[in-house]
Design a protein around this motif. Structure first.
Motif, PDB file in Angstrom:
ATOM      1  N   TYR A 114       0.833  -1.204   0.000  1.00  0.00           N
ATOM      2  CA  TYR A 114       0.000   0.000   0.000  1.00  0.00           C
ATOM      3  C   TYR A 114       0.869   1.256   0.000  1.00  0.00           C
ATOM      4  O   TYR A 114       0.581   2.238  -0.698  1.00  0.00           O
ATOM      5  CB  TYR A 114      -0.908   0.016   1.229  1.00  0.00           C
TER       6      TYR A 114
ATOM      7  N   PHE B 296      -6.819   7.831  -4.616  1.00  0.00           N
ATOM      8  CA  PHE B 296      -6.496   8.058  -3.204  1.00  0.00           C
ATOM      9  C   PHE B 296      -7.779   8.186  -2.379  1.00  0.00           C
ATOM     10  O   PHE B 296      -7.922   7.600  -1.310  1.00  0.00           O
ATOM     11  CB  PHE B 296      -5.633   9.309  -3.077  1.00  0.00           C
TER      12      PHE B 296
ATOM     13  N   GLU C  85       0.865   4.020  -2.942  1.00  0.00           N
ATOM     14  CA  GLU C  85       0.555   5.430  -2.724  1.00  0.00           C
ATOM     15  C   GLU C  85       1.625   6.331  -3.334  1.00  0.00           C
ATOM     16  O   GLU C  85       1.310   7.378  -3.914  1.00  0.00           O
ATOM     17  CB  GLU C  85       0.408   5.695  -1.226  1.00  0.00           C
TER      18      GLU C  85
END
Length: 570
Positions: free
Chosen positions: A324, A420, A328
Protein backbone atom coordinates in the motif's frame (compact mmCIF):
# COMPACT_ATOMS: atom_id res chain seq x y z
CA UNK A 1 26.61 26.84 15.35
CA UNK A 2 22.85 27.23 15.70
CA UNK A 3 20.65 25.17 17.98
CA UNK A 4 19.16 23.35 15.00
CA UNK A 5 22.62 22.32 13.83
CA UNK A 6 23.63 21.15 17.30
CA UNK A 7 20.49 19.04 17.64
CA UNK A 8 20.96 17.47 14.19
CA UNK A 9 24.43 16.28 15.26
CA UNK A 10 23.58 15.34 18.84
CA UNK A 11 20.44 13.29 18.26
CA UNK A 12 22.14 10.40 16.36
CA UNK A 13 24.91 10.26 18.99
CA UNK A 14 22.58 9.59 21.92
CA UNK A 15 21.64 6.03 20.79
CA UNK A 16 25.39 5.39 20.47
CA UNK A 17 25.77 6.36 24.13
CA UNK A 18 23.02 3.88 25.03
CA UNK A 19 24.68 1.14 22.99
CA UNK A 20 28.10 1.66 24.56
CA UNK A 21 26.69 1.97 28.08
CA UNK A 22 25.42 -1.61 27.90
CA UNK A 23 28.71 -3.04 26.66
CA UNK A 24 31.13 -1.46 29.15
CA UNK A 25 31.45 -2.55 32.77
CA UNK A 26 31.13 -5.84 34.59
CA UNK A 27 28.45 -8.43 33.71
CA UNK A 28 27.15 -8.27 37.29
CA UNK A 29 25.89 -4.72 36.78
CA UNK A 30 24.51 -5.21 33.27
CA UNK A 31 20.87 -4.96 34.34
CA UNK A 32 21.41 -1.62 36.04
CA UNK A 33 23.36 -0.21 33.09
CA UNK A 34 20.77 -1.54 30.66
CA UNK A 35 18.02 0.34 32.49
CA UNK A 36 20.12 3.50 32.52
CA UNK A 37 20.71 3.10 28.79
CA UNK A 38 17.09 3.94 28.05
CA UNK A 39 17.54 7.56 29.12
CA UNK A 40 19.77 8.60 26.19
CA UNK A 41 17.08 7.21 23.90
CA UNK A 42 14.40 9.16 25.76
CA UNK A 43 16.54 12.27 25.34
CA UNK A 44 16.92 11.50 21.65
CA UNK A 45 13.14 11.39 21.25
CA UNK A 46 12.66 14.64 23.18
CA UNK A 47 15.33 16.46 21.16
CA UNK A 48 13.93 15.04 17.90
CA UNK A 49 10.56 16.54 18.77
CA UNK A 50 12.23 19.88 19.46
CA UNK A 51 14.15 19.63 16.18
CA UNK A 52 10.89 19.02 14.31
CA UNK A 53 9.44 22.22 15.76
CA UNK A 54 12.57 24.22 14.86
CA UNK A 55 12.78 22.87 11.31
CA UNK A 56 9.06 23.50 10.73
CA UNK A 57 9.43 27.11 11.87
CA UNK A 58 12.95 28.04 10.71
CA UNK A 59 13.49 25.83 7.68
CA UNK A 60 15.80 22.95 6.78
CA UNK A 61 19.40 22.73 7.95
CA UNK A 62 22.36 21.31 6.00
CA UNK A 63 25.62 20.26 7.66
CA UNK A 64 28.76 19.21 5.77
CA UNK A 65 31.75 17.59 7.43
CA UNK A 66 34.09 18.16 4.47
CA UNK A 67 35.17 20.82 2.01
CA UNK A 68 34.32 19.71 -1.55
CA UNK A 69 36.72 22.23 -3.07
CA UNK A 70 39.77 20.93 -1.19
CA UNK A 71 39.31 17.16 -1.25
CA UNK A 72 37.34 16.85 -4.51
CA UNK A 73 36.15 13.28 -4.98
CA UNK A 74 38.82 11.57 -2.89
CA UNK A 75 36.84 11.36 0.34
CA UNK A 76 33.46 10.07 1.39
CA UNK A 77 31.03 13.01 1.29
CA UNK A 78 29.56 13.04 4.79
CA UNK A 79 26.89 15.46 5.88
CA UNK A 80 23.38 15.88 7.24
CA UNK A 81 20.35 17.49 5.65
CA UNK A 82 17.38 17.75 8.00
CA UNK A 83 14.12 19.02 6.55
CA UNK A 84 10.55 18.34 7.62
CA UNK A 85 10.59 14.82 6.18
CA UNK A 86 13.81 13.91 8.00
CA UNK A 87 12.61 15.47 11.25
CA UNK A 88 9.32 13.56 11.17
CA UNK A 89 11.17 10.29 10.53
CA UNK A 90 13.63 11.03 13.35
CA UNK A 91 10.78 11.50 15.81
CA UNK A 92 9.24 8.18 14.73
CA UNK A 93 12.53 6.26 14.87
CA UNK A 94 13.61 7.61 18.25
CA UNK A 95 10.17 6.95 19.76
CA UNK A 96 9.95 3.38 18.46
CA UNK A 97 13.59 2.71 19.38
CA UNK A 98 13.00 3.90 22.96
CA UNK A 99 9.91 1.72 23.44
CA UNK A 100 11.54 -1.37 21.96
CA UNK A 101 14.74 -0.92 23.98
CA UNK A 102 12.79 -0.54 27.22
CA UNK A 103 10.68 -3.58 26.43
CA UNK A 104 13.77 -5.65 25.59
CA UNK A 105 15.39 -4.83 28.95
CA UNK A 106 12.77 -6.99 30.65
CA UNK A 107 11.92 -9.38 27.81
CA UNK A 108 15.50 -10.52 27.08
CA UNK A 109 17.11 -10.26 30.54
CA UNK A 110 17.68 -14.03 30.91
CA UNK A 111 19.21 -14.43 27.46
CA UNK A 112 22.97 -15.15 27.25
CA UNK A 113 23.38 -12.48 24.56
CA UNK A 114 21.49 -9.86 26.55
CA UNK A 115 24.17 -7.14 26.39
CA UNK A 116 24.95 -7.65 22.70
CA UNK A 117 21.26 -7.59 21.81
CA UNK A 118 20.51 -4.31 23.62
CA UNK A 119 23.64 -2.75 22.18
CA UNK A 120 22.53 -3.68 18.65
CA UNK A 121 19.15 -2.05 19.30
CA UNK A 122 20.99 1.19 20.08
CA UNK A 123 23.27 0.86 17.04
CA UNK A 124 20.28 0.18 14.76
CA UNK A 125 18.54 3.31 16.04
CA UNK A 126 21.73 5.27 15.36
CA UNK A 127 21.95 3.91 11.80
CA UNK A 128 18.31 4.70 11.05
CA UNK A 129 18.65 8.25 12.35
CA UNK A 130 21.75 8.84 10.23
CA UNK A 131 20.10 7.32 7.16
CA UNK A 132 17.02 9.57 7.23
CA UNK A 133 19.17 12.67 7.81
CA UNK A 134 21.76 11.90 5.11
CA UNK A 135 22.65 14.80 2.82
CA UNK A 136 23.50 12.76 -0.27
CA UNK A 137 22.95 9.42 -1.98
CA UNK A 138 26.31 7.92 -1.02
CA UNK A 139 25.85 8.56 2.70
CA UNK A 140 22.30 7.22 2.53
CA UNK A 141 23.56 4.11 0.71
CA UNK A 142 26.28 3.59 3.33
CA UNK A 143 23.77 3.44 6.18
CA UNK A 144 21.38 1.48 3.93
CA UNK A 145 24.10 -1.17 3.73
CA UNK A 146 24.79 -1.09 7.46
CA UNK A 147 21.12 -1.87 8.06
CA UNK A 148 21.52 -5.12 6.15
CA UNK A 149 24.48 -6.16 8.31
CA UNK A 150 22.65 -5.23 11.51
CA UNK A 151 19.62 -7.25 10.41
CA UNK A 152 21.80 -10.33 10.09
CA UNK A 153 23.36 -9.73 13.52
CA UNK A 154 19.99 -9.13 15.17
CA UNK A 155 18.99 -12.69 14.27
CA UNK A 156 20.70 -13.20 17.64
CA UNK A 157 20.57 -16.98 18.18
CA UNK A 158 23.05 -18.07 15.54
CA UNK A 159 23.30 -21.56 17.10
CA UNK A 160 19.81 -22.28 15.78
CA UNK A 161 20.05 -23.62 12.20
CA UNK A 162 16.80 -22.06 10.94
CA UNK A 163 17.70 -18.69 12.46
CA UNK A 164 21.15 -18.75 10.90
CA UNK A 165 19.71 -19.71 7.51
CA UNK A 166 17.13 -16.91 7.76
CA UNK A 167 19.84 -14.36 8.58
CA UNK A 168 21.92 -15.53 5.60
CA UNK A 169 18.89 -15.42 3.27
CA UNK A 170 18.05 -11.91 4.46
CA UNK A 171 21.58 -10.68 3.87
CA UNK A 172 21.95 -12.23 0.41
CA UNK A 173 18.52 -11.32 -0.96
CA UNK A 174 18.92 -7.70 0.07
CA UNK A 175 22.10 -7.59 -2.01
CA UNK A 176 20.03 -8.01 -5.19
CA UNK A 177 18.30 -4.70 -4.66
CA UNK A 178 21.47 -3.03 -3.39
CA UNK A 179 23.29 -3.74 -6.66
CA UNK A 180 20.57 -1.87 -8.57
CA UNK A 181 20.61 0.89 -5.94
CA UNK A 182 24.35 1.37 -6.35
CA UNK A 183 24.01 1.34 -10.15
CA UNK A 184 21.39 4.09 -9.84
CA UNK A 185 23.80 6.21 -7.77
CA UNK A 186 26.58 5.77 -10.35
CA UNK A 187 24.20 6.64 -13.20
CA UNK A 188 22.89 9.71 -11.37
CA UNK A 189 26.42 10.99 -10.79
CA UNK A 190 27.44 10.36 -14.40
CA UNK A 191 24.36 12.18 -15.75
CA UNK A 192 24.15 15.11 -13.37
CA UNK A 193 27.63 15.32 -11.84
CA UNK A 194 26.47 15.30 -8.20
CA UNK A 195 25.10 13.05 -5.50
CA UNK A 196 23.91 15.83 -3.18
CA UNK A 197 20.12 15.66 -2.92
CA UNK A 198 19.35 19.33 -3.44
CA UNK A 199 21.74 19.82 -6.36
CA UNK A 200 20.69 16.53 -7.95
CA UNK A 201 17.01 17.43 -7.93
CA UNK A 202 17.66 20.88 -9.41
CA UNK A 203 19.93 19.59 -12.19
CA UNK A 204 17.55 16.76 -13.08
CA UNK A 205 14.73 19.27 -13.54
CA UNK A 206 16.92 21.56 -15.66
CA UNK A 207 18.51 18.87 -17.87
CA UNK A 208 16.00 16.69 -19.78
CA UNK A 209 18.53 14.01 -20.76
CA UNK A 210 17.67 10.94 -22.84
CA UNK A 211 19.49 7.58 -22.81
CA UNK A 212 19.53 4.88 -25.49
CA UNK A 213 19.04 1.63 -23.56
CA UNK A 214 18.71 -0.61 -26.61
CA UNK A 215 18.62 0.13 -30.33
CA UNK A 216 15.27 1.80 -30.87
CA UNK A 217 14.55 2.07 -27.13
CA UNK A 218 15.15 5.43 -25.51
CA UNK A 219 14.61 6.32 -21.88
CA UNK A 220 14.77 9.63 -20.04
CA UNK A 221 17.53 10.15 -17.49
CA UNK A 222 15.17 10.46 -14.50
CA UNK A 223 13.38 7.26 -15.53
CA UNK A 224 16.60 5.25 -15.76
CA UNK A 225 17.86 6.53 -12.39
CA UNK A 226 14.57 6.16 -10.54
CA UNK A 227 13.92 2.65 -11.86
CA UNK A 228 17.28 1.46 -10.52
CA UNK A 229 16.73 3.17 -7.18
CA UNK A 230 13.22 1.75 -7.04
CA UNK A 231 14.59 -1.81 -7.24
CA UNK A 232 16.61 -1.02 -4.13
CA UNK A 233 13.46 0.27 -2.45
CA UNK A 234 11.64 -2.92 -3.49
CA UNK A 235 14.17 -5.16 -1.77
CA UNK A 236 14.32 -3.24 1.52
CA UNK A 237 10.53 -2.77 1.70
CA UNK A 238 9.81 -6.43 0.80
CA UNK A 239 7.98 -5.94 -2.48
CA UNK A 240 7.05 -8.97 -4.59
CA UNK A 241 9.11 -10.83 -5.79
CA UNK A 242 11.93 -9.52 -3.54
CA UNK A 243 9.91 -10.14 -0.37
CA UNK A 244 11.21 -13.62 0.41
CA UNK A 245 13.75 -12.45 2.97
CA UNK A 246 11.09 -11.18 5.37
CA UNK A 247 9.30 -14.49 6.16
CA UNK A 248 12.70 -16.17 6.49
CA UNK A 249 13.79 -13.70 9.18
CA UNK A 250 10.90 -14.43 11.55
CA UNK A 251 12.94 -16.68 13.86
CA UNK A 252 14.52 -13.61 15.47
CA UNK A 253 13.17 -12.32 18.82
CA UNK A 254 9.96 -10.32 18.62
CA UNK A 255 11.64 -7.00 19.63
CA UNK A 256 13.76 -7.35 16.48
CA UNK A 257 10.64 -7.59 14.36
CA UNK A 258 9.04 -4.70 16.17
CA UNK A 259 12.04 -2.58 15.14
CA UNK A 260 12.19 -4.13 11.66
CA UNK A 261 8.51 -3.71 10.84
CA UNK A 262 8.25 -0.26 12.45
CA UNK A 263 11.43 1.31 11.09
CA UNK A 264 13.76 -0.62 8.81
CA UNK A 265 11.22 -1.88 6.30
CA UNK A 266 9.91 1.67 5.78
CA UNK A 267 13.20 2.62 4.11
CA UNK A 268 11.77 2.18 0.60
CA UNK A 269 8.97 4.64 1.22
CA UNK A 270 11.39 7.14 2.76
CA UNK A 271 13.76 6.85 -0.23
CA UNK A 272 10.95 7.59 -2.70
CA UNK A 273 9.82 10.58 -0.63
CA UNK A 274 13.36 11.91 -0.32
CA UNK A 275 13.62 11.87 -4.12
CA UNK A 276 9.97 12.74 -4.80
CA UNK A 277 10.84 15.59 -7.24
CA UNK A 278 12.99 13.17 -9.23
CA UNK A 279 10.25 10.51 -9.28
CA UNK A 280 7.81 13.23 -10.30
CA UNK A 281 9.82 13.64 -13.52
CA UNK A 282 9.20 10.00 -14.47
CA UNK A 283 5.57 8.89 -14.98
CA UNK A 284 6.92 5.52 -16.14
CA UNK A 285 8.57 4.77 -12.78
CA UNK A 286 5.47 5.93 -10.91
CA UNK A 287 3.30 3.56 -12.95
CA UNK A 288 5.73 0.71 -12.28
CA UNK A 289 5.63 1.51 -8.56
CA UNK A 290 1.82 1.53 -8.64
CA UNK A 291 1.68 -1.90 -10.31
CA UNK A 292 4.31 -3.43 -8.00
CA UNK A 293 2.70 -1.95 -4.90
CA UNK A 294 -0.78 -3.09 -5.89
CA UNK A 295 0.43 -6.62 -6.65
CA UNK A 296 2.32 -6.76 -3.34
CA UNK A 297 -0.69 -5.49 -1.38
CA UNK A 298 -3.00 -8.12 -2.90
CA UNK A 299 -0.60 -11.05 -2.65
CA UNK A 300 0.68 -10.10 0.81
CA UNK A 301 -2.83 -9.85 2.23
CA UNK A 302 -3.88 -13.10 0.54
CA UNK A 303 -0.88 -15.01 1.88
CA UNK A 304 -1.48 -13.52 5.34
CA UNK A 305 -5.00 -14.99 5.46
CA UNK A 306 -3.74 -18.54 4.90
CA UNK A 307 -0.92 -18.64 7.50
CA UNK A 308 -1.32 -20.57 10.77
CA UNK A 309 1.65 -19.00 12.59
CA UNK A 310 1.21 -15.73 14.47
CA UNK A 311 4.53 -14.22 13.40
CA UNK A 312 4.11 -15.27 9.76
CA UNK A 313 0.64 -13.76 9.76
CA UNK A 314 2.04 -10.45 11.02
CA UNK A 315 4.97 -10.68 8.62
CA UNK A 316 2.79 -11.07 5.52
CA UNK A 317 0.51 -8.35 6.88
CA UNK A 318 3.52 -6.03 6.82
CA UNK A 319 4.30 -7.05 3.23
CA UNK A 320 0.77 -6.12 2.23
CA UNK A 321 0.95 -2.79 4.07
CA UNK A 322 4.28 -1.94 2.45
CA UNK A 323 2.58 -2.66 -0.87
CA UNK A 324 0.00 0.00 0.00
CA UNK A 325 2.81 2.42 0.87
CA UNK A 326 4.59 1.90 -2.46
CA UNK A 327 1.27 2.05 -4.31
CA UNK A 328 0.55 5.43 -2.72
CA UNK A 329 3.94 6.68 -3.90
CA UNK A 330 3.08 5.37 -7.37
CA UNK A 331 -0.11 7.46 -7.29
CA UNK A 332 1.89 10.58 -6.48
CA UNK A 333 0.50 10.70 -2.92
CA UNK A 334 3.96 10.82 -1.31
CA UNK A 335 2.79 12.51 1.89
CA UNK A 336 0.07 9.89 2.31
CA UNK A 337 2.75 7.19 2.08
CA UNK A 338 4.65 8.84 4.95
CA UNK A 339 1.45 9.11 6.98
CA UNK A 340 0.81 5.43 6.26
CA UNK A 341 4.26 4.27 7.29
CA UNK A 342 4.04 6.25 10.56
CA UNK A 343 0.65 4.76 11.43
CA UNK A 344 1.72 1.27 10.40
CA UNK A 345 5.04 1.56 12.24
CA UNK A 346 3.45 2.48 15.55
CA UNK A 347 0.74 -0.14 15.15
CA UNK A 348 2.98 -3.00 14.05
CA UNK A 349 5.61 -2.30 16.73
CA UNK A 350 2.90 -2.56 19.38
CA UNK A 351 1.46 -5.72 17.85
CA UNK A 352 4.83 -7.48 17.67
CA UNK A 353 5.71 -6.59 21.25
CA UNK A 354 2.36 -8.01 22.39
CA UNK A 355 3.03 -11.00 20.15
CA UNK A 356 6.09 -11.68 22.28
CA UNK A 357 3.91 -11.74 25.39
CA UNK A 358 1.47 -14.14 23.76
CA UNK A 359 4.26 -16.53 22.70
CA UNK A 360 5.82 -16.34 26.17
CA UNK A 361 2.52 -17.20 27.87
CA UNK A 362 1.77 -19.98 25.38
CA UNK A 363 5.10 -21.62 26.27
CA UNK A 364 4.38 -21.39 30.00
CA UNK A 365 0.69 -22.30 30.02
CA UNK A 366 -0.51 -25.20 27.85
CA UNK A 367 -4.10 -23.85 28.02
CA UNK A 368 -3.10 -20.81 25.96
CA UNK A 369 -4.41 -19.97 23.49
CA UNK A 370 -7.83 -21.12 24.74
CA UNK A 371 -9.77 -23.63 22.68
CA UNK A 372 -12.15 -21.97 20.27
CA UNK A 373 -15.84 -22.40 20.93
CA UNK A 374 -18.36 -22.90 18.13
CA UNK A 375 -19.69 -19.56 16.98
CA UNK A 376 -23.33 -18.75 17.50
CA UNK A 377 -25.62 -18.73 14.53
CA UNK A 378 -25.61 -15.29 12.96
CA UNK A 379 -28.66 -13.23 13.75
CA UNK A 380 -29.79 -11.04 10.88
CA UNK A 381 -30.27 -7.39 11.77
CA UNK A 382 -32.00 -5.34 9.12
CA UNK A 383 -30.94 -2.06 10.80
CA UNK A 384 -27.23 -2.96 10.92
CA UNK A 385 -27.19 -4.29 7.38
CA UNK A 386 -29.08 -1.31 5.98
CA UNK A 387 -26.84 1.19 7.79
CA UNK A 388 -23.67 -0.42 6.48
CA UNK A 389 -25.04 -0.83 2.96
CA UNK A 390 -26.21 2.77 2.67
CA UNK A 391 -23.07 4.32 4.18
CA UNK A 392 -20.66 2.36 1.98
CA UNK A 393 -22.61 3.15 -1.20
CA UNK A 394 -23.25 6.82 -0.41
CA UNK A 395 -19.69 7.39 0.80
CA UNK A 396 -18.13 7.96 -2.67
CA UNK A 397 -20.59 10.78 -3.35
CA UNK A 398 -19.89 12.40 0.04
CA UNK A 399 -16.14 12.17 -0.47
CA UNK A 400 -16.27 13.65 -3.95
CA UNK A 401 -18.42 16.58 -2.83
CA UNK A 402 -16.33 17.37 0.26
CA UNK A 403 -12.98 16.95 -1.45
CA UNK A 404 -13.88 18.82 -4.61
CA UNK A 405 -15.91 21.57 -2.91
CA UNK A 406 -14.54 22.25 0.57
CA UNK A 407 -10.93 21.09 0.14
CA UNK A 408 -10.67 22.06 -3.55
CA UNK A 409 -8.66 18.99 -4.55
CA UNK A 410 -8.50 18.94 -8.38
CA UNK A 411 -10.33 15.67 -8.94
CA UNK A 412 -11.12 16.30 -12.59
CA UNK A 413 -7.48 16.62 -13.54
CA UNK A 414 -5.97 13.84 -11.43
CA UNK A 415 -6.87 10.17 -11.49
CA UNK A 416 -4.33 9.61 -8.73
CA UNK A 417 -6.27 11.82 -6.35
CA UNK A 418 -9.52 10.04 -7.16
CA UNK A 419 -7.96 6.66 -6.43
CA UNK A 420 -6.50 8.06 -3.20
CA UNK A 421 -10.01 9.09 -2.17
CA UNK A 422 -11.16 5.65 -3.24
CA UNK A 423 -8.92 4.29 -0.45
CA UNK A 424 -11.28 5.95 2.00
CA UNK A 425 -14.19 4.03 0.57
CA UNK A 426 -12.38 0.69 0.60
CA UNK A 427 -10.98 1.15 4.13
CA UNK A 428 -14.26 2.26 5.70
CA UNK A 429 -16.22 -0.46 3.87
CA UNK A 430 -13.78 -3.06 5.16
CA UNK A 431 -14.16 -1.82 8.73
CA UNK A 432 -17.96 -1.60 8.50
CA UNK A 433 -18.19 -5.12 7.05
CA UNK A 434 -16.21 -6.35 10.06
CA UNK A 435 -18.63 -4.68 12.47
CA UNK A 436 -21.51 -6.74 11.07
CA UNK A 437 -20.02 -9.78 12.81
CA UNK A 438 -20.70 -8.34 16.27
CA UNK A 439 -23.09 -10.57 18.23
CA UNK A 440 -25.01 -9.99 21.47
CA UNK A 441 -25.04 -6.23 20.95
CA UNK A 442 -28.07 -4.10 20.20
CA UNK A 443 -28.52 -3.27 16.52
CA UNK A 444 -28.62 0.46 17.13
CA UNK A 445 -25.22 0.28 18.86
CA UNK A 446 -23.73 -1.57 15.90
CA UNK A 447 -25.19 1.01 13.51
CA UNK A 448 -23.81 3.84 15.64
CA UNK A 449 -20.38 2.17 15.62
CA UNK A 450 -20.57 1.99 11.81
CA UNK A 451 -21.28 5.71 11.53
CA UNK A 452 -18.49 6.58 13.98
CA UNK A 453 -16.09 4.36 12.03
CA UNK A 454 -17.13 6.06 8.81
CA UNK A 455 -16.50 9.54 10.20
CA UNK A 456 -13.19 8.52 11.79
CA UNK A 457 -11.81 6.99 8.59
CA UNK A 458 -13.00 9.84 6.39
CA UNK A 459 -11.60 12.62 8.55
CA UNK A 460 -8.34 10.74 9.15
CA UNK A 461 -7.75 10.32 5.43
CA UNK A 462 -8.80 13.88 4.63
CA UNK A 463 -6.44 15.15 7.33
CA UNK A 464 -3.64 13.11 5.80
CA UNK A 465 -4.48 14.42 2.35
CA UNK A 466 -4.74 18.08 3.25
CA UNK A 467 -2.82 18.95 6.43
CA UNK A 468 -0.02 16.40 6.37
CA UNK A 469 0.60 17.00 2.67
CA UNK A 470 0.73 20.75 3.27
CA UNK A 471 3.20 20.19 6.11
CA UNK A 472 5.63 17.94 4.21
CA UNK A 473 5.21 19.58 0.79
CA UNK A 474 4.26 23.25 1.34
CA UNK A 475 4.45 24.08 -2.39
CA UNK A 476 1.05 23.06 -3.77
CA UNK A 477 2.28 23.20 -7.35
CA UNK A 478 4.74 20.38 -6.64
CA UNK A 479 1.96 18.23 -5.17
CA UNK A 480 -0.25 18.83 -8.20
CA UNK A 481 2.67 17.97 -10.49
CA UNK A 482 3.20 14.64 -8.72
CA UNK A 483 -0.46 13.72 -9.13
CA UNK A 484 -0.38 14.74 -12.79
CA UNK A 485 2.73 12.63 -13.43
CA UNK A 486 1.09 9.61 -11.75
CA UNK A 487 -2.22 9.93 -13.64
CA UNK A 488 -3.32 6.56 -15.01
CA UNK A 489 -4.65 5.89 -18.52
CA UNK A 490 -8.38 6.53 -18.71
CA UNK A 491 -9.54 2.97 -19.53
CA UNK A 492 -7.35 1.44 -16.81
CA UNK A 493 -8.65 3.95 -14.29
CA UNK A 494 -12.27 3.15 -15.16
CA UNK A 495 -11.64 -0.60 -14.92
CA UNK A 496 -10.03 -0.29 -11.47
CA UNK A 497 -12.86 1.83 -10.09
CA UNK A 498 -15.51 -0.43 -11.61
CA UNK A 499 -13.95 -3.63 -10.28
CA UNK A 500 -13.59 -2.27 -6.76
CA UNK A 501 -17.18 -1.03 -6.78
CA UNK A 502 -18.40 -4.43 -7.95
CA UNK A 503 -16.42 -6.24 -5.24
CA UNK A 504 -17.85 -4.08 -2.46
CA UNK A 505 -21.43 -4.48 -3.67
CA UNK A 506 -20.97 -8.26 -4.03
CA UNK A 507 -19.53 -8.34 -0.51
CA UNK A 508 -22.70 -6.80 0.90
CA UNK A 509 -24.86 -9.16 -1.17
CA UNK A 510 -22.91 -12.16 0.14
CA UNK A 511 -23.24 -10.87 3.70
CA UNK A 512 -26.98 -10.43 3.28
CA UNK A 513 -27.44 -13.93 1.87
CA UNK A 514 -25.33 -15.50 4.61
CA UNK A 515 -27.20 -13.65 7.36
CA UNK A 516 -30.49 -15.01 6.01
CA UNK A 517 -29.14 -18.56 5.92
CA UNK A 518 -28.92 -18.56 2.13
CA UNK A 519 -26.04 -19.19 -0.23
CA UNK A 520 -25.12 -17.35 -3.39
CA UNK A 521 -24.91 -19.61 -6.46
CA UNK A 522 -21.25 -20.18 -7.31
CA UNK A 523 -20.05 -22.13 -10.38
CA UNK A 524 -18.22 -25.36 -9.67
CA UNK A 525 -15.07 -24.18 -11.42
CA UNK A 526 -14.96 -21.16 -9.12
CA UNK A 527 -15.12 -23.38 -6.03
CA UNK A 528 -12.26 -25.50 -7.37
CA UNK A 529 -10.28 -22.35 -8.16
CA UNK A 530 -10.86 -21.16 -4.60
CA UNK A 531 -9.32 -24.35 -3.20
CA UNK A 532 -6.36 -24.16 -5.57
CA UNK A 533 -5.72 -20.53 -4.72
CA UNK A 534 -5.85 -21.31 -1.01
CA UNK A 535 -3.19 -23.99 -1.46
CA UNK A 536 -1.04 -21.66 -3.53
CA UNK A 537 -1.24 -18.80 -1.05
CA UNK A 538 -0.68 -21.13 1.91
CA UNK A 539 2.56 -22.24 0.23
CA UNK A 540 3.49 -18.62 -0.53
CA UNK A 541 3.02 -19.14 -4.29
CA UNK A 542 5.94 -21.62 -4.19
CA UNK A 543 8.31 -18.71 -4.78
CA UNK A 544 10.74 -20.07 -2.18
CA UNK A 545 11.13 -23.25 -4.21
CA UNK A 546 11.52 -21.28 -7.45
CA UNK A 547 14.26 -19.09 -5.96
CA UNK A 548 15.96 -22.16 -4.46
CA UNK A 549 16.05 -23.89 -7.86
CA UNK A 550 17.30 -20.73 -9.52
CA UNK A 551 20.03 -20.43 -6.88
CA UNK A 552 21.15 -24.02 -7.42
CA UNK A 553 21.20 -23.46 -11.18
CA UNK A 554 23.37 -20.38 -10.77
CA UNK A 555 25.75 -22.25 -8.45
CA UNK A 556 26.07 -25.13 -10.95
CA UNK A 557 26.76 -22.65 -13.74
CA UNK A 558 29.37 -20.84 -11.63
CA UNK A 559 31.02 -24.13 -10.69
CA UNK A 560 31.16 -25.19 -14.33
CA UNK A 561 32.71 -21.90 -15.37
CA UNK A 562 35.25 -22.16 -12.56
CA UNK A 563 36.30 -25.65 -13.68
CA UNK A 564 36.71 -24.50 -17.26
CA UNK A 565 38.73 -21.46 -16.18
CA UNK A 566 40.88 -23.60 -13.87
CA UNK A 567 41.50 -26.12 -16.67
CA UNK A 568 42.66 -23.42 -19.06
CA UNK A 569 45.14 -22.02 -16.54
CA UNK A 570 46.67 -25.48 -16.17
Amino acid sequence: MTMTTMLAVLIPLLPLVAALAVLVGEPETQDQRARLGVWPLVASFALSSLLLVLVASQGAVTIRFYDPASIANLALPLGFHVDRLSAVMMVLISLVGTIIYRYSVTYMYQDPGYRRFLSLIGFTTLILLCMVSSANLVMLFLFWQLLSYVLALLAHNLNHAATLEGAFRTFTLLRLGDVAFFAGIVLAHSLYGTIEFQELLVRAAERPLTLTVLPGLDMSGPTAVTLLLFIGAMSKSAQVPLHLWLPRSLYAPTPVHALLHAGIINAGGFLMNRLAPLYGLSPTTLHVAFVVGTLTAILGASMMLTQNDIKKTLGFSTIGQMGYMIMECGLGAFALAVFHLIAHGLFKATVFLNCGNVIHKARQEPARPPASHPADEPVFSRLSWSTGFVTTLLLPLVILLVAHGALRIPLVHSHGTVIFLFFIWVTSSQAILTLTRLRGIASWKVSAAMLVTLLLVVFTYLFAAERFTAFLYPDRTDVDAYFQAAALPGPLFDILVGLMTLLIVLGWAFLYARSRGQAMPVPRWLEELHVQLYVWFMNRLYLDAVFAKAGRAVMRLASRLDRRSFGRTL
